[in-house]
Design a protein around this motif. Structure first.
Motif, short mmCIF file in Angstrom:
data_model
loop_
_atom_site.label_atom_id
_atom_site.label_comp_id
_atom_site.label_asym_id
_atom_site.label_seq_id
_atom_site.Cartn_x
_atom_site.Cartn_y
_atom_site.Cartn_z
N MET A 251 18.07 53.12 29.08
CA MET A 251 19.02 53.83 29.93
C MET A 251 18.64 53.64 31.39
O MET A 251 17.51 53.92 31.79
N PRO A 252 19.54 53.11 32.22
CA PRO A 252 19.21 52.88 33.63
C PRO A 252 18.74 54.16 34.32
O PRO A 252 19.38 55.21 34.19
N VAL A 253 17.65 54.08 35.06
CA VAL A 253 17.12 55.28 35.70
C VAL A 253 18.07 55.80 36.77
O VAL A 253 18.09 57.00 37.06
N ASN A 254 18.88 54.91 37.36
CA ASN A 254 19.77 55.33 38.44
C ASN A 254 21.18 55.65 37.96
O ASN A 254 22.11 55.69 38.75
N GLN A 255 21.34 55.88 36.67
CA GLN A 255 22.67 56.24 36.16
C GLN A 255 23.09 57.59 36.75
O GLN A 255 22.31 58.53 36.78
N ALA A 256 24.33 57.66 37.19
CA ALA A 256 24.82 58.87 37.84
C ALA A 256 24.71 60.08 36.92
O ALA A 256 24.91 59.97 35.71
N TYR A 257 24.40 61.21 37.48
CA TYR A 257 24.32 62.50 36.81
C TYR A 257 23.17 62.61 35.81
O TYR A 257 22.42 63.59 35.85
N VAL A 258 23.00 61.66 34.91
CA VAL A 258 22.08 61.83 33.79
C VAL A 258 20.83 60.93 33.87
O VAL A 258 19.92 61.07 33.05
N GLY A 259 20.79 60.01 34.81
CA GLY A 259 19.64 59.12 34.92
C GLY A 259 18.40 59.87 35.38
O GLY A 259 18.47 60.91 36.03
N ASN A 260 17.23 59.32 35.05
CA ASN A 260 15.98 59.96 35.42
C ASN A 260 15.82 60.05 36.93
O ASN A 260 15.12 60.93 37.45
N ALA A 261 16.46 59.13 37.67
CA ALA A 261 16.35 59.12 39.12
C ALA A 261 17.57 59.72 39.82
O ALA A 261 17.66 59.68 41.05
N ALA A 262 18.49 60.29 39.05
CA ALA A 262 19.73 60.80 39.65
C ALA A 262 19.47 61.88 40.68
O ALA A 262 20.24 62.04 41.65
N PHE A 263 18.41 62.64 40.49
CA PHE A 263 18.07 63.70 41.43
C PHE A 263 16.60 63.58 41.85
O PHE A 263 15.89 64.56 42.02
#
Length: 538
Positions: free
Chosen positions: A283-295
């Motif tokens: 799963m891409p870390v920068n996926q919007a809302y749910v990615g590990n890096a989204a926030f």
């Protein structure tokens, strides 16, 4: 009252057409249950007559008692045939589902080229097939394949196809951007035109070939569509389908529509990661809302601001979608990053404490050597607690030895021999494993479990090696990242060395140390094993 939007999930059908995605019947059943709990309204399970896996899924899914409508997929009857004798349509009826998706052609080019039939016969195929399913008491969603391309090339015929489907009794009419090449402004204008011409409920199905599937879906909803078709994490053929993990929170939190209950929306991140695990797709870390890096926040100025008010650099509260804020610590980190992380851990660091600058310099020095703490929160926590005077040595390594043997008539065998000292006792163990690191893990675990039984609950779940400088070829320094888990938590640790075994050992040691102090536990709430070992000073 907010306008309700119907959610149609096709992860189990269209999503599995994505490259590298293959779901067993068991996988599909697990995901179906997860989607049902999440609150989607339709779960498209596949074609009940296309393969053994889908046949098994539909048989077993009947016992799940889903609140969502389980939906079967199929195409219109074949050209110049009798609808009652169509095997595909009969299998849909026999599957026991309450809803069916029928795909039909709405682009005259496809009718002539792909079906090789007349425009009139194509219309008859659509009408007969929908009417047949309605006579058998099924809810029918008609997917007008290539609708937007068809409308742009021959709007009269494309619209006539939709009207014919409406006359046949279709409950939903889906406009499909099958090639994914339509722009949001085009989608809005075309859906608006259709909305004025039809009385049936409208649905939207988009593909992501121009990175516009989400935008096109939102445009269609604004123009009058009231059902969204998409997949979890945007899985699908070529560049994927519309990503429900972006669409649902945007519709609900930003555009004022109602898709699911708020407590269900708070499960979004969990659902996205669950499906990713089952599908065995990173799963891409920068996926919007749910990615590990989204926030996740890294820049010192950003972190300083969010410590005052998270709205300065976060468009929503991450908890609304089940995610969480993360402050990254690296060589680019400022003092605010360190203070934020320490605050999360309950440590008494502040801007006036000389230890803060010392820790920051230590982290920057380690990152210069090749360490990366962005993906190793557990190693970072250990470093901060140790600098704060909370941790003592878990144990002392006296030596370890690796034996890797390969003979002609048997596979490679790895054995590790570990000698450590716990308190004043010397512990000597040996163990085999699938590889050197697994053998080392087994030997160390064997030694420690004698003193700390709680480690039985812990195991390694992932292991990654990254070459730091490929110019040195096999002599290059490597970074090892280890992910570990127990029944409640998972954590990541890091090790760096020119020797992959030594780097693995570093990451392994941190993993065991962290397992004993527990994730985010403060000194007054740690396991008895940890207190006994003296990991935390009081």
């Amino acid at each position: 009252m907010s306008t309700a939007i119907s959610l149609f999930d096709t992860t189990l059908r269209d999503g599995t057409q994505g490259e590298g995605i293959s779901l067993s019947a068991d996988d599909k059943l697990k995901i179906a249950k997860k989607l049902d709990t999440f609150g989607v309204h339709y779960i498209e399970g596949g074609n009940p007559g296309s393969n053994g896996k889908d046949i098994e899924f539909f048989k077993r899914a009947m016992s799940l008692n889903l609140r969502a409508k389980l939906t079967a997929f199929g195409s219109t009857r074949r050209k110049d045939s009798i609808v009652e004798q169509d095997a595909n349509l009969n299998r849909i009826v026999e599957s026991g589902v309450k809803a069916a998706t029928l795909v039909g052609k709405s682009w005259d080019f496809h009718v002539h080229t792909a079906l090789q039939t007349s425009l009139e016969e194509n219309m008859a195929m659509i009408y007969d097939s929908i009417a047949f399913l309605k006579r058998n008491h099924l809810e029918v969603i008609f997917d007008a394949e290539h609708f937007f391309d068809g409308y742009k090339n021959n709007p009269e015929y494309a619209l006539a196809v939709l009207k014919r489907a409406e006359e046949a009794g279709a409950d939903w009419i889906t406009m499909c951007d099958t090639n994914g090449g339509t722009l949001p402004t085009e989608v809005y204008d075309i859906v608006s035109s259709v909305h004025r011409e039809l009385n049936a409920k409208l649905s939207i199905h988009t593909h992501n070939d121009c990175e516009l599937a989400v935008a096109n879906t939102l445009a269609a909803i604004q123009a009058g569509a009231r059902q969204v078709q998409g997949t979890i994490n945007g899985y699908g053929e070529r560049c994927g389908n519309a990503n429900l993990c972006s669409i649902i929170p945007t519709l609900q939190l930003k555009m004022g529509y109602h898709c699911i209950e708020q407590e269900q929306l708070a499960q979004l991140t969990n659902v996205a990661r669950y499906v990713s695990e089952i599908a065995n797709v990173h799963m891409p870390v920068n996926q919007a809302y749910v990615g590990n890096a989204a926030f996740a926040h890294k820049g010192g100025i950003h972190v300083s601001a969010i410590l005052r008010d998270s709205r300065t650099y976060e468009h929503i509260a991450p908890e609304l979608v089940g995610n969480k804020q993360r402050v990254l610590v690296s060589e680019l980190a400022g003092q605010s990053n360190i203070l934020s992380r320490a605050q999360d851990l309950g440590l008494s660091l502040d801007s006036n404490n000389p230890l803060t600058k010392e820790v920051m310099n230590r982290i920057k020095d380690l990152e210069h050597q090749g360490y990366s703490f962005e993906g190793a929160d557990a190693s970072l926590e250990l470093l901060l607690r140790e600098a704060n005077g909370e941790l003592k040595e878990l144990f002392t390594l006296e030596s370890f030895k690796m034996i890797v043997e390969k003979s002609v008539d048997r596979p490679v065998v790895s054995e590790a021999i570990v000698k450590i000292r716990i308190d004043d006792e010397s512990v000597y163990t040996a163990a085999e494993g699938n590889g050197p690191v697994n053998a080392l893990d087994n030997a160390l675990r064997k030694a420690l479990i004698q003193h700390f039984p709680s480690l039985k609950e812990m195991h390694l779940s992932d292991y990654k090696v990254r070459v730091m400088d490929d110019q040195d070829a096999t002599a290059a320094k490597v970074r090892v990242l280890i992910e570990s888990t127990d029944f409640n938590n998972h954590w990541n640790t890091v090790g760096v060395s020119g020797n992959v075994i030594e780097a693995s050992w570093e990451a392994l040691i941190d993993s065991f140390r962290y397992a004993l102090i527990g994730q985010k536990k403060v000194a007054n709430n740690i396991p008895s094993d940890t207190q006994r070992l003296g990991l935390v000073n009081h």
